[in-house]
Write a protein that holds these residues in place. Sequence first.
Motif, PDB file in Angstrom:
ATOM      1  N   TRP A  14       0.809  -1.219   0.000  1.00  0.00           N
ATOM      2  CA  TRP A  14       0.000   0.000   0.000  1.00  0.00           C
ATOM      3  C   TRP A  14       0.847   1.278   0.000  1.00  0.00           C
ATOM      4  N   HIS A  15       1.685   1.439   0.999  1.00  0.00           N
ATOM      5  CA  HIS A  15       2.460   2.673   1.132  1.00  0.00           C
ATOM      6  C   HIS A  15       3.391   2.857  -0.063  1.00  0.00           C
ATOM      7  N   GLU A  16       4.032   1.792  -0.492  1.00  0.00           N
ATOM      8  CA  GLU A  16       4.944   1.859  -1.639  1.00  0.00           C
ATOM      9  C   GLU A  16       4.200   2.264  -2.914  1.00  0.00           C
ATOM     10  N   ALA A  17       3.001   1.718  -3.119  1.00  0.00           N
ATOM     11  CA  ALA A  17       2.216   2.055  -4.319  1.00  0.00           C
ATOM     12  C   ALA A  17       1.773   3.516  -4.303  1.00  0.00           C
ATOM     13  N   VAL A  18       1.365   4.019  -3.141  1.00  0.00           N
ATOM     14  CA  VAL A  18       0.950   5.419  -3.032  1.00  0.00           C
ATOM     15  C   VAL A  18       2.153   6.338  -3.252  1.00  0.00           C
ATOM     16  N   SER A  19       3.286   5.986  -2.671  1.00  0.00           N
ATOM     17  CA  SER A  19       4.509   6.780  -2.868  1.00  0.00           C
ATOM     18  C   SER A  19       4.923   6.803  -4.335  1.00  0.00           C
ATOM     19  N   ALA A  20       4.822   5.665  -5.015  1.00  0.00           N
ATOM     20  CA  ALA A  20       5.184   5.586  -6.434  1.00  0.00           C
ATOM     21  C   ALA A  20       4.247   6.444  -7.279  1.00  0.00           C
ATOM     22  N   ALA A  21       2.968   6.450  -6.946  1.00  0.00           N
ATOM     23  CA  ALA A  21       2.008   7.278  -7.685  1.00  0.00           C
ATOM     24  C   ALA A  21       2.360   8.755  -7.543  1.00  0.00           C
ATOM     25  N   GLN A  22       2.690   9.172  -6.340  1.00  0.00           N
ATOM     26  CA  GLN A  22       3.047  10.578  -6.100  1.00  0.00           C
ATOM     27  C   GLN A  22       4.316  10.935  -6.858  1.00  0.00           C
ATOM     28  N   ALA A  23       5.270  10.032  -6.865  1.00  0.00           N
ATOM     29  CA  ALA A  23       6.549  10.279  -7.536  1.00  0.00           C
ATOM     30  C   ALA A  23       6.423  10.324  -9.063  1.00  0.00           C
ATOM     31  N   THR A  24       5.383   9.693  -9.614  1.00  0.00           N
ATOM     32  CA  THR A  24       5.221   9.667 -11.066  1.00  0.00           C
ATOM     33  C   THR A  24       4.245  10.727 -11.575  1.00  0.00           C
ATOM     34  N   GLY A  25       3.949  11.733 -10.742  1.00  0.00           N
ATOM     35  CA  GLY A  25       3.150  12.862 -11.228  1.00  0.00           C
ATOM     36  C   GLY A  25       1.766  13.008 -10.650  1.00  0.00           C
ATOM     37  N   PHE A  26       1.315  12.058  -9.878  1.00  0.00           N
ATOM     38  CA  PHE A  26       0.004  12.173  -9.245  1.00  0.00           C
ATOM     39  C   PHE A  26       0.195  12.942  -7.925  1.00  0.00           C
ATOM     40  N   THR A  27       0.381  14.230  -8.060  1.00  0.00           N
ATOM     41  CA  THR A  27       0.786  15.063  -6.920  1.00  0.00           C
ATOM     42  C   THR A  27      -0.376  15.661  -6.146  1.00  0.00           C
ATOM     43  N   PHE A  28      -1.577  15.616  -6.708  1.00  0.00           N
ATOM     44  CA  PHE A  28      -2.728  16.209  -6.040  1.00  0.00           C
ATOM     45  C   PHE A  28      -3.542  15.125  -5.358  1.00  0.00           C
ATOM     46  N   PHE A  29      -3.538  15.114  -4.019  1.00  0.00           N
ATOM     47  CA  PHE A  29      -4.344  14.153  -3.261  1.00  0.00           C
ATOM     48  C   PHE A  29      -5.801  14.583  -3.350  1.00  0.00           C
ATOM     49  N   ASP A  30      -6.673  13.649  -3.694  1.00  0.00           N
ATOM     50  CA  ASP A  30      -8.092  13.976  -3.860  1.00  0.00           C
ATOM     51  C   ASP A  30      -8.956  13.396  -2.752  1.00  0.00           C
ATOM     52  N   TRP A  31      -8.751  12.123  -2.412  1.00  0.00           N
ATOM     53  CA  TRP A  31      -9.740  11.474  -1.562  1.00  0.00           C
ATOM     54  C   TRP A  31      -9.215  10.134  -1.048  1.00  0.00           C
ATOM     55  N   LEU A  32      -9.657   9.752   0.158  1.00  0.00           N
ATOM     56  CA  LEU A  32      -9.362   8.434   0.719  1.00  0.00           C
ATOM     57  C   LEU A  32     -10.550   8.036   1.578  1.00  0.00           C
ATOM     58  N   SER A  33     -11.025   6.816   1.407  1.00  0.00           N
ATOM     59  CA  SER A  33     -12.120   6.307   2.228  1.00  0.00           C
ATOM     60  C   SER A  33     -12.109   4.788   2.154  1.00  0.00           C
ATOM     61  N   ALA A  34     -13.168   4.183   2.676  1.00  0.00           N
ATOM     62  CA  ALA A  34     -13.248   2.723   2.694  1.00  0.00           C
ATOM     63  C   ALA A  34     -14.633   2.269   2.257  1.00  0.00           C
ATOM     64  N   VAL A  35     -14.710   1.000   1.872  1.00  0.00           N
ATOM     65  CA  VAL A  35     -15.963   0.349   1.516  1.00  0.00           C
ATOM     66  C   VAL A  35     -16.034  -0.935   2.329  1.00  0.00           C
ATOM     67  N   ASP A  36     -17.148  -1.137   3.024  1.00  0.00           N
ATOM     68  CA  ASP A  36     -17.347  -2.318   3.869  1.00  0.00           C
ATOM     69  C   ASP A  36     -17.568  -3.542   2.986  1.00  0.00           C
ATOM     70  N   ARG A  37     -16.665  -4.509   3.069  1.00  0.00           N
ATOM     71  CA  ARG A  37     -16.780  -5.749   2.298  1.00  0.00           C
ATOM     72  C   ARG A  37     -16.818  -6.960   3.233  1.00  0.00           C
ATOM     73  N   THR A  38     -17.360  -6.771   4.440  1.00  0.00           N
ATOM     74  CA  THR A  38     -17.372  -7.861   5.413  1.00  0.00           C
ATOM     75  C   THR A  38     -18.284  -9.007   4.982  1.00  0.00           C
ATOM     76  N   TYR A  39     -19.207  -8.766   4.069  1.00  0.00           N
ATOM     77  CA  TYR A  39     -20.093  -9.819   3.579  1.00  0.00           C
ATOM     78  C   TYR A  39     -19.390 -10.725   2.568  1.00  0.00           C
ATOM     79  N   ASP A  40     -18.226 -10.325   2.089  1.00  0.00           N
ATOM     80  CA  ASP A  40     -17.466 -11.114   1.123  1.00  0.00           C
ATOM     81  C   ASP A  40     -16.899 -12.338   1.853  1.00  0.00           C
ATOM     82  N   THR A  41     -17.415 -13.518   1.546  1.00  0.00           N
ATOM     83  CA  THR A  41     -16.998 -14.719   2.274  1.00  0.00           C
ATOM     84  C   THR A  41     -15.578 -15.158   1.934  1.00  0.00           C
TER      85      THR A  41
END
Length: 182
Positions: A14-41
């Motif tokens: 996770w952290h490495e992928a986010v850091s790589a995205a920022q380093a490759t030009g995705f410099t504007f943070f837009d949003w972070l949240s979650a989706v409940d997938r507890t029903y996924d068996t």
Amino acid sequence: MSTDELHVVALEEWHEAVSAAQATGFTFFDWLSAVDRTYDTAAPGYDVVLRALALQRRDSVTGDQLAGLHGIRITTRVPEGGALASVTDVYAGAAWHERETHEMFGIGFDGFDDGSGEGLRPLLLPEGFEGTPLRKSFVLAARASKQWPGGKEPGEGHDSAKSPSRRRVQAPGVPDTTWGPR
């Protein structure tokens, strides 16, 4: 118009992928949240999603600036009771979103630092609130319902509103009762 790339990564990446995205030009943070997938068996938990934008995008061949925003969505699955690495060191704007996601879903963010030194703490809910309201397992409190003042069923009215001299009119298209064979 905005186009988004989607990258699903393992929790450890996770952290490495986010850091790589920022380093490759995705410099504007837009949003972070979650989706409940507890029903996924197969793999219950929560999908944490981060979106970042590249404000200036260039064609890789010609170098020309391309129109429109270009976004990236990075998502990972966090198991029930789990945590993932905070990305506040990559995007300072992620602090508010991590606090909200922690409060609403109960997901931890290891290494969270918003500069206050206070760590993850409540953001939106009132003091003393117990529970994580965006989880599907959260039981909503029943609300006492009151009848609408003066509320009536269709066709129902007060006795005083009825007038013996008033003639009832049939709805359009309904034949008069005097019509037809007797």
